[in-house]
Design a protein around this motif. Structure first.
Motif, PDB file in Angstrom:
ATOM      1  N   MET A 177       0.794  -1.207   0.000  1.00  0.00           N
ATOM      2  CA  MET A 177       0.000   0.000   0.000  1.00  0.00           C
ATOM      3  C   MET A 177       0.839   1.276   0.000  1.00  0.00           C
ATOM      4  O   MET A 177       0.433   2.234  -0.649  1.00  0.00           O
ATOM      5  CB  MET A 177      -0.961   0.003   1.191  1.00  0.00           C
ATOM      6  N   PRO A 178       1.968   1.316   0.715  1.00  0.00           N
ATOM      7  CA  PRO A 178       2.749   2.558   0.648  1.00  0.00           C
ATOM      8  C   PRO A 178       3.114   2.959  -0.783  1.00  0.00           C
ATOM      9  O   PRO A 178       3.078   4.139  -1.136  1.00  0.00           O
ATOM     10  CB  PRO A 178       3.993   2.247   1.477  1.00  0.00           C
ATOM     11  N   GLN A 179       3.442   1.981  -1.595  1.00  0.00           N
ATOM     12  CA  GLN A 179       3.797   2.280  -2.986  1.00  0.00           C
ATOM     13  C   GLN A 179       2.582   2.793  -3.761  1.00  0.00           C
ATOM     14  O   GLN A 179       2.689   3.739  -4.545  1.00  0.00           O
ATOM     15  CB  GLN A 179       4.366   1.042  -3.662  1.00  0.00           C
ATOM     16  N   ALA A 180       1.423   2.203  -3.543  1.00  0.00           N
ATOM     17  CA  ALA A 180       0.205   2.650  -4.230  1.00  0.00           C
ATOM     18  C   ALA A 180      -0.152   4.074  -3.818  1.00  0.00           C
ATOM     19  O   ALA A 180      -0.522   4.900  -4.659  1.00  0.00           O
ATOM     20  CB  ALA A 180      -0.951   1.699  -3.914  1.00  0.00           C
ATOM     21  N   ILE A 181      -0.015   4.380  -2.524  1.00  0.00           N
ATOM     22  CA  ILE A 181      -0.294   5.724  -2.026  1.00  0.00           C
ATOM     23  C   ILE A 181       0.668   6.724  -2.662  1.00  0.00           C
ATOM     24  O   ILE A 181       0.257   7.785  -3.135  1.00  0.00           O
ATOM     25  CB  ILE A 181      -0.201   5.755  -0.491  1.00  0.00           C
ATOM     26  N   TYR A 182       1.940   6.384  -2.659  1.00  0.00           N
ATOM     27  CA  TYR A 182       2.956   7.261  -3.259  1.00  0.00           C
ATOM     28  C   TYR A 182       2.626   7.535  -4.721  1.00  0.00           C
ATOM     29  O   TYR A 182       2.662   8.670  -5.184  1.00  0.00           O
ATOM     30  CB  TYR A 182       4.336   6.623  -3.128  1.00  0.00           C
ATOM     31  N   LYS A 183       2.299   6.480  -5.448  1.00  0.00           N
ATOM     32  CA  LYS A 183       2.023   6.612  -6.876  1.00  0.00           C
ATOM     33  C   LYS A 183       0.826   7.531  -7.136  1.00  0.00           C
ATOM     34  O   LYS A 183       0.860   8.369  -8.028  1.00  0.00           O
ATOM     35  CB  LYS A 183       1.768   5.228  -7.475  1.00  0.00           C
ATOM     36  N   ILE A 184      -0.212   7.381  -6.333  1.00  0.00           N
ATOM     37  CA  ILE A 184      -1.392   8.231  -6.494  1.00  0.00           C
ATOM     38  C   ILE A 184      -1.042   9.693  -6.218  1.00  0.00           C
ATOM     39  O   ILE A 184      -1.411  10.589  -6.972  1.00  0.00           O
ATOM     40  CB  ILE A 184      -2.532   7.767  -5.565  1.00  0.00           C
ATOM     41  N   LEU A 185      -0.291   9.927  -5.138  1.00  0.00           N
ATOM     42  CA  LEU A 185       0.014  11.301  -4.717  1.00  0.00           C
ATOM     43  C   LEU A 185       1.055  11.990  -5.582  1.00  0.00           C
ATOM     44  O   LEU A 185       1.201  13.209  -5.508  1.00  0.00           O
ATOM     45  CB  LEU A 185       0.464  11.312  -3.253  1.00  0.00           C
ATOM     46  N   TYR A 186       1.784  11.241  -6.390  1.00  0.00           N
ATOM     47  CA  TYR A 186       2.810  11.841  -7.240  1.00  0.00           C
ATOM     48  C   TYR A 186       2.505  11.707  -8.733  1.00  0.00           C
ATOM     49  O   TYR A 186       3.374  11.892  -9.567  1.00  0.00           O
ATOM     50  CB  TYR A 186       4.191  11.258  -6.912  1.00  0.00           C
ATOM     51  N   THR A 187       1.248  11.381  -9.057  1.00  0.00           N
ATOM     52  CA  THR A 187       0.806  11.334 -10.450  1.00  0.00           C
ATOM     53  C   THR A 187      -0.215  12.444 -10.657  1.00  0.00           C
ATOM     54  O   THR A 187      -1.277  12.441 -10.025  1.00  0.00           O
ATOM     55  CB  THR A 187       0.168   9.965 -10.791  1.00  0.00           C
ATOM     56  N   GLU A 188       0.113  13.402 -11.493  1.00  0.00           N
ATOM     57  CA  GLU A 188      -0.809  14.504 -11.771  1.00  0.00           C
ATOM     58  C   GLU A 188      -1.995  13.948 -12.571  1.00  0.00           C
ATOM     59  O   GLU A 188      -1.811  13.301 -13.613  1.00  0.00           O
ATOM     60  CB  GLU A 188      -0.100  15.614 -12.554  1.00  0.00           C
ATOM     61  N   ARG A 189      -3.196  14.180 -12.076  1.00  0.00           N
ATOM     62  CA  ARG A 189      -4.410  13.648 -12.682  1.00  0.00           C
ATOM     63  C   ARG A 189      -4.580  14.146 -14.119  1.00  0.00           C
ATOM     64  O   ARG A 189      -4.255  15.280 -14.445  1.00  0.00           O
ATOM     65  CB  ARG A 189      -5.620  14.075 -11.847  1.00  0.00           C
ATOM     66  N   SER A 190      -5.067  13.267 -14.983  1.00  0.00           N
ATOM     67  CA  SER A 190      -5.386  13.559 -16.387  1.00  0.00           C
ATOM     68  C   SER A 190      -4.180  13.955 -17.221  1.00  0.00           C
ATOM     69  O   SER A 190      -4.309  14.623 -18.236  1.00  0.00           O
ATOM     70  CB  SER A 190      -6.463  14.656 -16.478  1.00  0.00           C
ATOM     71  N   THR A 191      -2.988  13.547 -16.813  1.00  0.00           N
ATOM     72  CA  THR A 191      -1.780  13.884 -17.555  1.00  0.00           C
ATOM     73  C   THR A 191      -1.282  12.718 -18.395  1.00  0.00           C
ATOM     74  O   THR A 191      -0.773  12.921 -19.490  1.00  0.00           O
ATOM     75  CB  THR A 191      -0.660  14.316 -16.569  1.00  0.00           C
ATOM     76  N   PHE A 192      -1.457  11.511 -17.890  1.00  0.00           N
ATOM     77  CA  PHE A 192      -0.926  10.327 -18.567  1.00  0.00           C
ATOM     78  C   PHE A 192      -2.069   9.458 -19.073  1.00  0.00           C
ATOM     79  O   PHE A 192      -2.931   9.047 -18.295  1.00  0.00           O
ATOM     80  CB  PHE A 192      -0.039   9.521 -17.610  1.00  0.00           C
ATOM     81  N   GLY A 193      -2.061   9.170 -20.341  1.00  0.00           N
ATOM     82  CA  GLY A 193      -3.116   8.386 -20.974  1.00  0.00           C
ATOM     83  C   GLY A 193      -3.242   6.970 -20.446  1.00  0.00           C
ATOM     84  O   GLY A 193      -4.281   6.342 -20.598  1.00  0.00           O
ATOM     85  N   ALA A 194      -2.213   6.458 -19.799  1.00  0.00           N
ATOM     86  CA  ALA A 194      -2.249   5.095 -19.277  1.00  0.00           C
ATOM     87  C   ALA A 194      -3.171   4.969 -18.058  1.00  0.00           C
ATOM     88  O   ALA A 194      -3.560   3.875 -17.682  1.00  0.00           O
ATOM     89  CB  ALA A 194      -0.844   4.639 -18.892  1.00  0.00           C
ATOM     90  N   TYR A 195      -3.509   6.091 -17.433  1.00  0.00           N
ATOM     91  CA  TYR A 195      -4.343   6.076 -16.236  1.00  0.00           C
ATOM     92  C   TYR A 195      -5.720   6.664 -16.542  1.00  0.00           C
ATOM     93  O   TYR A 195      -5.851   7.533 -17.401  1.00  0.00           O
ATOM     94  CB  TYR A 195      -3.710   6.909 -15.108  1.00  0.00           C
ATOM     95  N   SER A 196      -6.715   6.224 -15.781  1.00  0.00           N
ATOM     96  CA  SER A 196      -8.052   6.805 -15.947  1.00  0.00           C
ATOM     97  C   SER A 196      -8.031   8.252 -15.452  1.00  0.00           C
ATOM     98  O   SER A 196      -7.119   8.659 -14.732  1.00  0.00           O
ATOM     99  CB  SER A 196      -9.088   5.996 -15.156  1.00  0.00           C
ATOM    100  N   ASP A 197      -9.050   9.007 -15.815  1.00  0.00           N
ATOM    101  CA  ASP A 197      -9.138  10.401 -15.392  1.00  0.00           C
ATOM    102  C   ASP A 197      -9.350  10.542 -13.884  1.00  0.00           C
ATOM    103  O   ASP A 197      -9.206  11.623 -13.344  1.00  0.00           O
ATOM    104  CB  ASP A 197     -10.254  11.123 -16.136  1.00  0.00           C
ATOM    105  N   ASN A 198      -9.709   9.456 -13.209  1.00  0.00           N
ATOM    106  CA  ASN A 198      -9.914   9.488 -11.762  1.00  0.00           C
ATOM    107  C   ASN A 198      -8.630   9.211 -10.981  1.00  0.00           C
ATOM    108  O   ASN A 198      -8.609   9.388  -9.766  1.00  0.00           O
ATOM    109  CB  ASN A 198     -10.963   8.453 -11.344  1.00  0.00           C
ATOM    110  N   TYR A 199      -7.592   8.760 -11.647  1.00  0.00           N
ATOM    111  CA  TYR A 199      -6.367   8.355 -10.965  1.00  0.00           C
ATOM    112  C   TYR A 199      -5.419   9.536 -10.783  1.00  0.00           C
ATOM    113  O   TYR A 199      -5.199  10.311 -11.705  1.00  0.00           O
ATOM    114  CB  TYR A 199      -5.652   7.252 -11.766  1.00  0.00           C
ATOM    115  N   GLY A 200      -4.857   9.653  -9.606  1.00  0.00           N
ATOM    116  CA  GLY A 200      -3.879  10.697  -9.332  1.00  0.00           C
ATOM    117  C   GLY A 200      -4.483  11.866  -8.583  1.00  0.00           C
ATOM    118  O   GLY A 200      -5.565  11.772  -8.002  1.00  0.00           O
ATOM    119  N   ILE A 201      -3.752  12.972  -8.594  1.00  0.00           N
ATOM    120  CA  ILE A 201      -4.137  14.152  -7.833  1.00  0.00           C
ATOM    121  C   ILE A 201      -3.861  15.402  -8.673  1.00  0.00           C
ATOM    122  O   ILE A 201      -2.948  15.401  -9.492  1.00  0.00           O
ATOM    123  CB  ILE A 201      -3.381  14.200  -6.494  1.00  0.00           C
TER     124      ILE A 201
END
Length: 92
Positions: free
Chosen positions: A1-25
């Motif tokens: 979980m620490p890695q998943a939390i880190y990834k969410i908090l350090y991925t700018e939302r709607s920037t990377f096409g590999a992630y859904s628009d709900n992923y990140g911050i």
């Protein structure tokens, strides 16, 4: 979980096409804003980003530290696996 939390908090939302628009911050628009705006907004955005993950039950216990143009949020993430003390620093 620490890695998943880190990834969410350090991925700018709607920037990377590999992630859904709900992923990140969304944090980029906080640059240049006043601390009085950033602190409650950062808390809201962190909760929103993390609680989207079904393994996370609650995000709370927020404390904030301001150091010049940096705001650090310290908080607890309550997951189905246990509690994780976490922090995120943003430059404003």
């Amino acid at each position: 979980m620490p890695q998943a939390i880190y990834k969410i908090l350090y991925t700018e939302r709607s920037t990377f096409g590999a992630y859904s628009d709900n992923y990140g911050i969304e944090l980029i628009d906080l640059i240049g804003m006043q601390t009085t705006y950033v602190i409650p907004e950062l808390e809201r955005r962190i909760k929103e980003a993390l609680e989207w993950d079904s393994r996370i039950d609650l995000v709370n216990g927020f404390e904030f530290e301001v150091n010049g143009s940096h705001v650090t949020a310290l908080f607890t993430v309550h997951t189905i696996f246990g509690d994780i003390e976490t922090e995120r620093t943003v430059e404003i």
